[in-house]
Design an enzyme around this catalytic site. Structure first.
Site, PDB file in Angstrom:
ATOM      1  N   HIS A 157      -8.025  -5.573   0.423  1.00 56.18           N
ATOM      2  CA  HIS A 157      -6.854  -4.968   0.112  1.00 56.18           C
ATOM      3  C   HIS A 157      -6.015  -5.387   1.227  1.00 56.18           C
ATOM      4  CE1 HIS A 157      -3.501  -1.804   0.123  1.00 56.18           C
ATOM      5  NE2 HIS A 157      -4.298  -1.168   0.612  1.00 56.18           N
ATOM      6  N   ASP A 158      -6.751  -6.090   2.734  1.00 54.71           N
ATOM      7  CA  ASP A 158      -5.427  -6.328   3.883  1.00 54.71           C
ATOM      8  C   ASP A 158      -4.777  -7.750   3.168  1.00 54.71           C
ATOM      9  OD1 ASP A 158      -6.551  -4.360   5.329  1.00 54.71           O
ATOM     10  OD2 ASP A 158      -8.060  -5.516   6.339  1.00 54.71           O
TER      11      ASP A 158
ATOM     12  N   ASP B  39      -8.962  -7.090  -3.830  1.00 53.51           N
ATOM     13  CA  ASP B  39      -8.343  -5.902  -3.691  1.00 53.51           C
ATOM     14  C   ASP B  39      -8.574  -4.705  -4.536  1.00 53.51           C
ATOM     15  OD1 ASP B  39      -6.762  -2.794  -2.289  1.00 53.51           O
ATOM     16  OD2 ASP B  39      -5.116  -3.955  -2.581  1.00 53.51           O
TER      17      ASP B  39
ATOM     18  N   ARG C  71     -12.756   5.024  10.163  1.00 54.38           N
ATOM     19  CA  ARG C  71     -12.056   4.015  10.327  1.00 54.38           C
ATOM     20  C   ARG C  71     -12.645   2.878   9.765  1.00 54.38           C
ATOM     21  NH1 ARG C  71      -7.003   2.001   9.018  1.00 54.38           N
ATOM     22  NH2 ARG C  71      -6.845   0.270  10.183  1.00 54.38           N
TER      23      ARG C  71
ATOM     24  N   SER D 128       0.960  -1.412  -0.036  1.00 55.20           N
ATOM     25  CA  SER D 128      -0.597  -0.159   0.300  1.00 55.20           C
ATOM     26  C   SER D 128       0.963   1.142  -0.382  1.00 55.20           C
ATOM     27  CB  SER D 128      -0.428  -0.131   1.482  1.00 55.20           C
ATOM     28  OG  SER D 128      -1.839   0.961   1.143  1.00 55.20           O
TER      29      SER D 128
END
Lengths: 196, 390
Positions: free
Chosen positions: B356-357, B323, B226, B156
């Site tokens: 994405h994680d 992602d 968040r 990222s």
């Protein structure tokens, strides 16, 4: 199918840019890099093959050849290679056009379905050939197009593709003795060097 | 705590605060006369200082990338990939992980004291760009006596630093490993970041960023920021599998008046609250801005091929199929530019439903590609060390 096609080393210019479509474990690119100092990239979709390329230090790009190759600009490579994969492409003729758009030359190898063993299998048994070269059952095979060396030459003529060189492979008796005399019958693999 | 989990772990680790006593001129023109960095290292630096890897963290990362703190049961954020026998093999590599300036884990940033005023920086901390992190990392590198990184690695925003390193200091790294990253953020990506910032700024406890002077924290806003981010880091498939429409409380039965709460609601609220008690709101604003600013090719006439032609290192680019925040398409753009620039590059698109994680989480194929790549990197410097010793 790991045939010895080391003779293509003399078809490829040292220090040139080479793109290998369907590069497998990267052996060919590794050899060409070692012997000719080429700058090579391989396209592959098989995860295991990609890992092997990475382990060898071969540049490998995960990309499906059946999708577009538009990310590669015109004439961005000197030579585009495809070994034993044309018969597995959805549209072989379009892939061939793409190869000659991206590279000024291309080297292509494919199994010759006109080989006497395949012909004998089909004629005598009445079943689609399952040979060492074409080792899959018809219903579950990556090889979705069967064509002969003569078919391929006809396609090249139709699309104004120049055949610079060709070589026929056939290692077993009587292929070794007869493959150059009557390639469409005795060559199990054909290797072509093409340009626009 | 299960001992199995600690297998192949770097074990108990501790962080060190390192003073960089040299001025650092930031991209915005501001000069930090000195700064402090929280640093963890794993493995041993070899005799010719050639086996060092720099880990570049992303938006919410920090220096604690691997191992366990004394008495803590949770390992560092990249523990799956760092350790003996893991892709970043601590038997072979010396791994440097830091918290970059502007974040909030002990390195100089909005929550540390501004020596000029004697008060916490708060909202006055200068704007940062990814290149500022690279410059600070370069000063750390000099201080550690490392002349060339064997690899700079990041996911990222971390991948952006790994790319920036390759352009700014081409002779100072042998490999750049760019994971789930992008040469610049898309409009959609910037939009999500702005929603997050707005959520923070709308919190009445934000006080224009000077909340610490008011002895308060914009926890509500940061939690909301968040939660938005978290949704974008996961994939629809994963959320469906993990939570579906399961209820945490209440019932769909007719005649029941009790409100229902879906599992996903409870999960997101928990994640938001957990994050807002451990992260600083000003840091979140600062670092999301940094992501938005980043454009690898801006100073190279917006030509990514021209930009990458300055690089001398080899590249590995990795993306994850699900992602959508840093999609495989963005990684393919990086790869295509590198090929056109004639650089050595390999690209793998890892099948994963973790969004994405995924770059943080265990995945056999990802481990293998990264491991094979780094193993070859290690083979090279080990052979060179042997040659030099002879």
């Amino acid at each position: 199918m790991n045939q010895d096609i080391s003779f293509i080393n003399s078809w490829i210019k040292p220090d040139s840019r080479v793109l290998d479509l369907g590069c497998g474990d990267g052996s060919l690119l590794a050899t060409l890099t070692q012997e000719l100092n080429i700058s090579g990239y391989g396209l592959e979709i098989d995860p295991e093959s990609i890992s092997q390329c990475v382990a060898k230090g071969v540049n490998v790009i995960e990309q499906d050849l059946n999708n577009s190759l538009h990310n590669f600009p015109d004439n961005s490579f000197d030579t585009v290679i495809m070994t034993q994969a044309l018969q597995a492409m959805r549209y072989p003729h379009l892939v061939l056009d793409e190869m000659l758009r991206i590279g000024s030359q291309c080297v292509i190898t494919f199994p010759n379905f006109g080989h006497w063993r395949a012909r004998a299998y089909l004629t005598l048994r009445g079943r689609m050939p399952v040979t060492k070269q074409l080792a899959y059952q018809w219903y579950d095979t990556p090889n979705i197009h069967f064509f002969t060396y003569s078919d391929f030459e006809a396609l090249c003529r139709e699309r104004n593709i120049t055949v610079l060189r060709k070589k026929f492979i056939g290692e077993h008796f009587p292929d070794r003795q007869l493959k150059n005399l009557w390639p469409n019958l005795f060559a199990d693999t054909a290797v072509y060097h093409l340009s626009k | 705590m299960s001992l199995d989990k600690r297998e192949n772990s770097v074990g108990t680790v501790s962080a060190e605060k390192i003073l960089i006593d040299k001025p650092l001129t930031l991209a915005c023109g501001f000069v930090l006369p000195s700064h402090e960095l929280m640093v963890e290292t794993y493995g041993t630096l070899n005799a010719d200082n050639s086996n060092a890897i720099l880990i570049c963290h992303a938006l919410s990362g920090n220096h604690h990338a691997a191992g366990y703190y004394e008495g803590d049961e949770k390992p560092g954020w990249w523990d799956s990939y760092i350790g003996p026998g893991k892709p970043m093999d601590t038997n072979r590599f010396f791994i440097v992980s830091l918290t970059n300036i502007g974040s909030c884990f002990g390195s100089t940033g909005p929550t540390t004291i501004n020596p000029e005023t004697g008060k916490v920086w708060g909202a006055d901390f200068p704007a940062l760009r990814a290149r500022d992190w690279v410059e600070s990392q370069k000063l750390l590198m000099e201080q550690l006596g490392i002349d060339c990184w064997a690899a700079v690695i990041g996911g990222s925003l971390g991948g952006m630093q790994a790319m920036r390193w390759a352009l700014e200091y081409p002779d100072k790294l042998a490999n750049s490993i760019v994971i789930a990253s992008s040469m610049k953020l898309s409009a959609q990506n910037i939009a999500f970041n702005e929603i997050a910032r707005r959520a923070i700024k709308s919190d009445p406890d934000f006080h224009d960023g000077n909340y610490l002077h008011h002895n308060t924290l914009p926890k509500h806003g940061l939690a909301l920021a968040r939660m938005i981010g978290h949704v974008t880091y996961l994939s629809d498939e994963l959320m469906g599998q993990k939570f579906g429409r399961e209820l945490r409380s209440g019932t769909f039965l007719q005649g029941e008046a009790a409100p229902i709460e879906f599992q996903i609601e409870s999960y997101l609220n928990y994640q938001g609250d957990k994050f807002s008690s451990g992260f600083d709101a000003n840091s979140y604003i600062l670092i999301t801005k940094m992501l938005d600013y980043f454009d690898l090719s801006r100073e190279y006439q917006n030509n990514s091929v021209g930009a990458f032609s300055h690089a001398k290192c080899d590249f590995l680019v990795v993306s994850f199929s699900s992602d959508w925040r840093f999609s495989p398409e963005r990684s393919r753009e990086i790869t295509d530019a590198l090929i056109a620039a004639g650089k050595n590059v390999s690209y793998a698109e890892i099948e994963s439903d973790l969004g994405h994680d995924a770059f943080l989480l265990p995945n056999p194929r990802y481990e293998k590609v990264l491991g094979n790549y780094l193993s070859r990197v290690a083979d090279k410097f080990e052979a060179a060390s042997k040659g030099a010793a002879k």
